[in-house]
Every structure is written in C-alpha cells, then in structure tokens.
Design a protein around this motif. Structure first.
Motif, PDB file in Angstrom:
ATOM      1  N   LEU A   1     -37.966  43.062  45.782  1.00 48.88           N
ATOM      2  CA  LEU A   1     -38.896  42.671  44.724  1.00 48.88           C
ATOM      3  C   LEU A   1     -39.886  43.793  44.418  1.00 48.88           C
ATOM      4  O   LEU A   1     -40.190  44.063  43.252  1.00 48.88           O
ATOM      5  N   ALA A   2     -40.376  44.462  45.446  1.00 51.33           N
ATOM      6  CA  ALA A   2     -41.331  45.557  45.247  1.00 51.33           C
ATOM      7  C   ALA A   2     -40.692  46.718  44.489  1.00 51.33           C
ATOM      8  O   ALA A   2     -41.354  47.407  43.717  1.00 51.33           O
ATOM      9  N   VAL A   3     -39.409  46.934  44.688  1.00 48.93           N
ATOM     10  CA  VAL A   3     -38.712  48.014  43.996  1.00 48.93           C
ATOM     11  C   VAL A   3     -38.406  47.624  42.552  1.00 48.93           C
ATOM     12  O   VAL A   3     -38.533  48.437  41.634  1.00 48.93           O
ATOM     13  N   LEU A   4     -38.020  46.383  42.321  1.00 51.16           N
ATOM     14  CA  LEU A   4     -37.597  45.958  40.990  1.00 51.16           C
ATOM     15  C   LEU A   4     -38.744  45.583  40.052  1.00 51.16           C
ATOM     16  O   LEU A   4     -38.599  45.703  38.836  1.00 51.16           O
ATOM     17  N   ALA A   5     -39.855  45.131  40.570  1.00 50.72           N
ATOM     18  CA  ALA A   5     -40.950  44.645  39.729  1.00 50.72           C
ATOM     19  C   ALA A   5     -41.445  45.692  38.723  1.00 50.72           C
ATOM     20  O   ALA A   5     -41.594  45.374  37.541  1.00 50.72           O
ATOM     21  N   PRO A   6     -41.697  46.937  39.126  1.00 49.08           N
ATOM     22  CA  PRO A   6     -42.145  47.923  38.132  1.00 49.08           C
ATOM     23  C   PRO A   6     -41.089  48.200  37.057  1.00 49.08           C
ATOM     24  O   PRO A   6     -41.426  48.385  35.887  1.00 49.08           O
ATOM     25  N   SER A   7     -39.828  48.206  37.430  1.00 55.87           N
ATOM     26  CA  SER A   7     -38.765  48.453  36.456  1.00 55.87           C
ATOM     27  C   SER A   7     -38.689  47.334  35.431  1.00 55.87           C
ATOM     28  O   SER A   7     -38.541  47.586  34.235  1.00 55.87           O
ATOM     29  N   VAL A   8     -38.786  46.114  35.888  1.00 58.72           N
ATOM     30  CA  VAL A   8     -38.736  44.970  34.980  1.00 58.72           C
ATOM     31  C   VAL A   8     -39.952  44.992  34.055  1.00 58.72           C
ATOM     32  O   VAL A   8     -39.839  44.755  32.851  1.00 58.72           O
TER      33      VAL A   8
ATOM     34  N   ILE B   1     -39.817  45.285  29.951  1.00 60.67           N
ATOM     35  CA  ILE B   1     -40.471  44.318  29.066  1.00 60.67           C
ATOM     36  C   ILE B   1     -41.399  45.035  28.097  1.00 60.67           C
ATOM     37  O   ILE B   1     -41.421  44.743  26.897  1.00 60.67           O
ATOM     38  N   GLU B   2     -42.158  45.994  28.599  1.00 58.71           N
ATOM     39  CA  GLU B   2     -43.078  46.751  27.748  1.00 58.71           C
ATOM     40  C   GLU B   2     -42.324  47.520  26.662  1.00 58.71           C
ATOM     41  O   GLU B   2     -42.722  47.516  25.493  1.00 58.71           O
ATOM     42  N   HIS B   3     -41.225  48.164  27.043  1.00 57.12           N
ATOM     43  CA  HIS B   3     -40.428  48.903  26.058  1.00 57.12           C
ATOM     44  C   HIS B   3     -39.808  47.963  25.027  1.00 57.12           C
ATOM     45  O   HIS B   3     -39.721  48.303  23.845  1.00 57.12           O
ATOM     46  N   ALA B   4     -39.384  46.793  25.458  1.00 56.86           N
ATOM     47  CA  ALA B   4     -38.809  45.822  24.524  1.00 56.86           C
ATOM     48  C   ALA B   4     -39.858  45.345  23.522  1.00 56.86           C
ATOM     49  O   ALA B   4     -39.568  45.198  22.330  1.00 56.86           O
ATOM     50  N   GLU B   5     -41.085  45.122  23.997  1.00 54.43           N
ATOM     51  CA  GLU B   5     -42.164  44.712  23.090  1.00 54.43           C
ATOM     52  C   GLU B   5     -42.481  45.818  22.087  1.00 54.43           C
ATOM     53  O   GLU B   5     -42.699  45.550  20.903  1.00 54.43           O
ATOM     54  N   GLU B   6     -42.511  47.064  22.558  1.00 60.22           N
ATOM     55  CA  GLU B   6     -42.770  48.189  21.655  1.00 60.22           C
ATOM     56  C   GLU B   6     -41.667  48.314  20.607  1.00 60.22           C
ATOM     57  O   GLU B   6     -41.947  48.557  19.432  1.00 60.22           O
TER      58      GLU B   6
END
Length: 111
Positions: free
Chosen positions: A22-29, A33-38
């Motif tokens: 979870l600690a490894v994947l959380a920043p990637s997710v 999400i941020e890139h998708a919103e942009e």
C-alpha cells in the motif's frame, strides 16, 4: 498440534506485507488520479474554446468577458472544481492552468 487458523506472527507478517504494498502504490495511484483530472480539465477547456469561438463566429461578435461568462452559463459545463477563463484566444482553467499543454520538459510517465 496446530489448528486451521493463522498464528499471530503469520497475521502480523501479512499485515506488514500489505502495508508495504500500500505504501508503494498509494503515491502512484494519487499521481494517476491527478493526471486524469488535469487531462479531463484540458479536454473540457479545449471543447469550451472550440464552442465559444464557433459561437463568436456564427453570431459575428467579438470576445467580451461578460459574454464568455454568459456563454458558459448556457452550455453544460462541469465547473464544480474549477473556473474557466478566456484570454489571449485560449480557455484557461483556474485549477490546472492553460488549455495548451505543450511542455517539452514534462516527465515521461512510468508504469
């Protein structure tokens, strides 16, 4: 003799492994999400820009800020998280910046 359940040590090991994943994947997710919103904002801004310019051309009008705001109110735009502005022939989003995103120094996304 051992039962069918997990021991406390095994349970803690599973929790530790899941925490690391979870600690490894959380920043990637979060970044995805941020890139998708942009990207959604960019697509929306480009669409608004095209429709507004077509409106100005068809009506034979010149751009006015009040006219752009009136135009935004007449079309179906999801502006809950940002506000669009028209300047220098481009529609800009207050949250994500300009609709034209040709930044050559942008990092290549990793998988």
């Amino acid at each position: 003799m051992r039962g069918d359940g997990l021991t406390l040590v095994e349970l803690l090991a599973v929790i530790a492994v899941l925490s690391i994943i979870l600690a490894v994947l959380a920043p990637s997710v979060s970044t995805m999400i941020e890139h998708a919103e942009e990207e959604a904002c960019h697509i929306g801004a480009v669409e608004i820009e095209r429709r507004y310019e077509a409106y100005l051309t068809l009506e034979g009008l010149d751009h006015l800020d009040a006219l752009f705001l009136t135009f935004l109110n007449t079309i179906d735009v999801d502006s809950t998280n940002h506000h669009y502005r028209y300047s220098d022939g481009r529609v800009n989003c207050s949250k994500h910046g300009a609709s034209e995103n040709n930044d050559e120094s942008e990092e290549v996304p990793h998988l």
